[in-house]
Design a protein around this motif. Structure first.
Motif, PDB file in Angstrom:
ATOM      1  N   HIS A   1      -2.720   3.912  -4.049  1.00 12.98           N
ATOM      2  CA  HIS A   1      -3.116   5.284  -4.398  1.00 12.98           C
ATOM      3  C   HIS A   1      -4.677   5.550  -4.026  1.00 12.98           C
ATOM      4  N   ARG A   2      -5.383   4.349  -3.723  1.00 15.10           N
ATOM      5  CA  ARG A   2      -7.052   4.324  -3.777  1.00 15.10           C
ATOM      6  C   ARG A   2      -7.342   5.310  -2.524  1.00 15.10           C
TER       7      ARG A   2
ATOM      8  N   GLN B   1     -11.141  11.165   7.158  1.00 14.98           N
ATOM      9  CA  GLN B   1      -9.889  10.546   6.904  1.00 14.98           C
ATOM     10  C   GLN B   1     -10.246   9.335   6.469  1.00 14.98           C
ATOM     11  N   VAL B   2      -9.398   9.092   5.054  1.00 18.62           N
ATOM     12  CA  VAL B   2      -9.577   7.984   4.297  1.00 18.62           C
ATOM     13  C   VAL B   2      -8.140   6.981   4.243  1.00 18.62           C
ATOM     14  N   LYS B   3      -8.435   5.899   4.608  1.00 18.38           N
ATOM     15  CA  LYS B   3      -7.484   5.031   4.768  1.00 18.38           C
ATOM     16  C   LYS B   3      -7.457   3.810   3.740  1.00 18.38           C
ATOM     17  N   ASN B   4      -6.102   3.506   3.382  1.00 18.52           N
ATOM     18  CA  ASN B   4      -6.080   2.376   2.131  1.00 18.52           C
ATOM     19  C   ASN B   4      -5.896   1.339   2.970  1.00 18.52           C
TER      20      ASN B   4
ATOM     21  N   MET C   1       0.711  -1.218  -0.026  1.00 15.59           N
ATOM     22  CA  MET C   1      -0.065  -0.101   0.038  1.00 15.59           C
ATOM     23  C   MET C   1       1.012   1.225   0.057  1.00 15.59           C
ATOM     24  N   SER C   2       0.623   2.192  -0.915  1.00 16.50           N
ATOM     25  CA  SER C   2       1.503   3.368  -0.947  1.00 16.50           C
ATOM     26  C   SER C   2       0.494   4.531  -0.829  1.00 16.50           C
ATOM     27  N   ASP C   3      -0.241   4.386  -0.044  1.00 23.24           N
ATOM     28  CA  ASP C   3      -0.966   5.910   0.393  1.00 23.24           C
ATOM     29  C   ASP C   3      -0.488   6.257   1.665  1.00 23.24           C
ATOM     30  N   SER C   4       0.626   7.447   1.568  1.00 26.38           N
ATOM     31  CA  SER C   4       0.932   7.822   2.838  1.00 26.38           C
ATOM     32  C   SER C   4       0.121   9.012   3.382  1.00 26.38           C
ATOM     33  N   SER C   5       0.007   9.410   4.675  1.00 28.12           N
ATOM     34  CA  SER C   5      -0.877  10.401   5.254  1.00 28.12           C
ATOM     35  C   SER C   5      -0.435  11.510   4.537  1.00 28.12           C
ATOM     36  N   ARG C   6      -1.339  12.395   4.121  1.00 23.12           N
ATOM     37  CA  ARG C   6      -1.412  13.577   3.525  1.00 23.12           C
ATOM     38  C   ARG C   6      -2.686  14.469   3.399  1.00 23.12           C
ATOM     39  N   GLY C   7      -2.685  15.657   3.402  1.00 20.51           N
ATOM     40  CA  GLY C   7      -3.896  16.243   3.133  1.00 20.51           C
ATOM     41  C   GLY C   7      -4.095  16.006   1.483  1.00 20.51           C
TER      42      GLY C   7
END
Length: 574
Positions: free
Chosen positions: A421-422, A412-415, A1-7
């Protein structure tokens, strides 16, 4: 998974006859010396008569059976002939002039259902004497163009439909078209979209798909004589005009009120450009077309045509002769299937709309261009299979605006589904739908199911988020931690911005944007009159109401005044 926390900003047996007799039946006695043919059955003459009667009964049954079989064969032969006849009428062509991907592809929902998008084309090609006579200007006509283009969208669940007219003079860009049997053309820039038909109907499909982003599944093309024959087959279509009208270019001339149009009159009504609305290509022509199609739709449903074999034969014979369709619609059964899908949609959930355009002067020439964001929103609404009506058939979107503005709701969207990038994609979708720009995206724990957790005090906000994304009620979970609204994406939602099987409702803002400037009307609008133009847009009419030549004085007048000064011109219909 490659969604790191960001605005984020966005079968009897075969019983053969043998020497044995049936059980319970005495065998015939053999012949004896001095006896007379002892092949009579025991019991004498009475039994003989009974046997003859029985055999006669069997013979009668056989005759009846043969007769019935003959009737069935005749009926089957007739049905076979009808089927062959209708199939042989149909002409077909490639769907796309740019290969299998040139028309786009639909995405099925969780139930395997897909929407249907059909490009309906009215060709102005003067390909035979009949079309030349009807269309006129054969000597000056240059190639085949599309007089009419409509995208007919039928929703995946067959509950609603949208018919979007594309003005023929709209300027557009499209890739080159190279379809067998048609003229090739290179990439086109800033050209009238009706010119794409010169490359074949598959080229028109390419042009419309590239303009709108809407996948096109089928096309249906009809010429001038086809419109005339089909209107005759249904016994005419009853329409209403708001005032007296005469357009010397299409030859439509009608007195104020209702008229039954068929034959040439139907074609004149559909082709008039100066008679209705504002007299423009984007509105004048499509206003009449929507009124005519609404009347036709209701006529077919109300007078039993769709359930009457004799009426359907006339319509089917005329329609199959008139139509050129894509290769996947090249049989009667396929066309019937498509018609069945459309018939499922209630008339009050069919929305007619004209794509938003405006005239722009470019180098001294008036050109028709898209008006955004309305046009883009309308395209997206159709591509995303969103309805422009409610279940009650009302035009309005949700009857009331949400009590809590989406702009105040951060998520807060979590993958947790393992697709790169979902979370960022869904977060961006929420922002684009008006939710807070404080919405964030990042990685979450692996999960097979998508859940939306929320603190008790934010249940209403969570429901708003779920509605926007098409999440089922089962996905909502109240959390005791109070850490805000958290959307954990599972492996059950790997693609798209609406949960599989769900349908995000169109927002009130998006619906307003999609319909503003479209002159929309519902398919249930029976008896609605086409509004006759009040503009002085009928040019070149002399005192007798005939089009003048350049050697005579010209003046502009309104369609109603043109009617008044044209008593020697016969009305199109009584």
């Amino acid at each position: 998974m490659s969604d790191s926390s960001r605005g984020t900003r966005r079968r009897g047996t075969d019983r053969r006859r043998t020497g044995a007799h049936s059980a319970g039946t005495a065998p015939y006695a053999p012949a004896t010396a001095g006896g007379r043919g002892s092949d009579r059955p025991p019991g004498g003459r009475a039994a003989l008569r009974k046997g003859r009667k029985r055999r006669g009964g069997h013979r009668a049954l056989k005759i009846v059976g043969l007769a019935m079989a003959f009737v069935i064969l005749l009926a089957g032969g007739a049905a076979g002939y009808v089927y062959w006849k209708l199939n042989s009428n149909i002409k077909s062509d490639d769907l796309s002039a740019n290969g299998k991907d040139g028309a786009g592809h639909e995405k099925a929902d969780a139930f395997g259902r897909t929407p249907i998008n059909i490009l309906v084309i009215g060709s102005d090609g003067r390909t035979d004497a009949a079309d030349c006579k009807l269309g006129g200007a054969c000597k000056t006509a240059s190639g085949q163009r599309a007089d009419v283009e409509m995208v007919v969208h039928i929703s995946a669940d067959r509950s609603n439909a949208t018919v979007m007219s594309v003005p023929r003079d709209l300027r557009a860009d499209w890739d080159g078209c190279h379809d067998d049997g048609h003229r090739s053309m290179g990439p086109q820039h800033d050209q009238m979209i009706n010119a794409a038909l010169a490359g074949g109907p598959g080229c028109s499909v390419v042009a419309v798909h590239e303009l709108t982003g809407i996948p096109i599944d089928h096309f249906m093309m009809v010429d001038f004589s086809g419109v005339v024959n089909m209107s005759n087959a249904v016994g005419g279509v009853k329409v209403c005009v708001s005032a007296d009208i005469y357009d010397p270019y299409s030859h439509l001339k009608l007195k104020k009120g209702s008229h039954v149009l068929q034959g040439d009159a139907a074609l004149e009504f559909l082709r008039t450009r100066h008679g209705f609305g504002d007299g423009s290509d984007s509105e004048g022509r499509t206003v009449g077309q929507h009124v005519f199609l609404t009347a036709l739709l209701n006529k077919l449903k109300d007078d039993g045509t769709l359930t009457s074999p004799s009426r359907m034969w006339k319509v089917a014979n005329a329609a199959t002769k008139a139509l050129t369709v894509d290769n996947s619609l090249d049989s009667v059964t396929k066309l019937i299937g498509l018609g069945t899908d459309l018939n499922k949609v209630p008339t009050d959930r069919v929305t007619f709309a004209t794509l938003q355009t405006a005239s722009v002067t470019v180098n001294g020439v008036s050109e028709l261009h898209l008006v955004n964001p309305g046009a883009s929103t309308l395209f997206k609404t159709i591509a995303d299979d969103q309805s422009l009506t409610t279940a009650s058939g009302a035009k309005a979107a949700p009857s009331a605006a949400p009590t809590i503005p989406p702009s105040t709701i951060a998520v807060q969207v979590k993958n947790g589904g393992g697709v790169d990038h979902r979370a960022a994609v869904i977060a961006a979708e929420l922002v684009s739908r008006g939710f807070s720009r404080e919405t964030t995206s990042g990685d979450g724990p692996p999960s097979t199911t998508t859940t939306l957790s929320y603190p008790a005090a934010q249940q209403a906000q969570a429901k708003s988020v779920a509605s926007a994304l098409g999440l089922p009620a089962a996905a909502l979970k109240q959390s005791a931690t109070g850490t805000g609204i958290v959307l954990l994406l599972g492996t059950d939602w790997p693609t798209g911005t609406t949960f599989p099987g769900g349908k995000a409702p169109i927002s009130a803002a998006d619906q307003k944007s999609a319909l503003t400037g479209t002159n929309s009307q519902l398919g249930s609008a029976k008896g609605a009159c086409a509004q006759v133009s009040k503009f002085n847009d009928v040019i070149g009419v002399d005192a007798s109401g005939h089009v003048t030549t350049s050697d005579h004085p010209r003046h502009s007048t309104s369609p109603s005044h043109a009617y008044a000064i044209s008593p020697r011109v016969k009305d199109s219909a009584p």
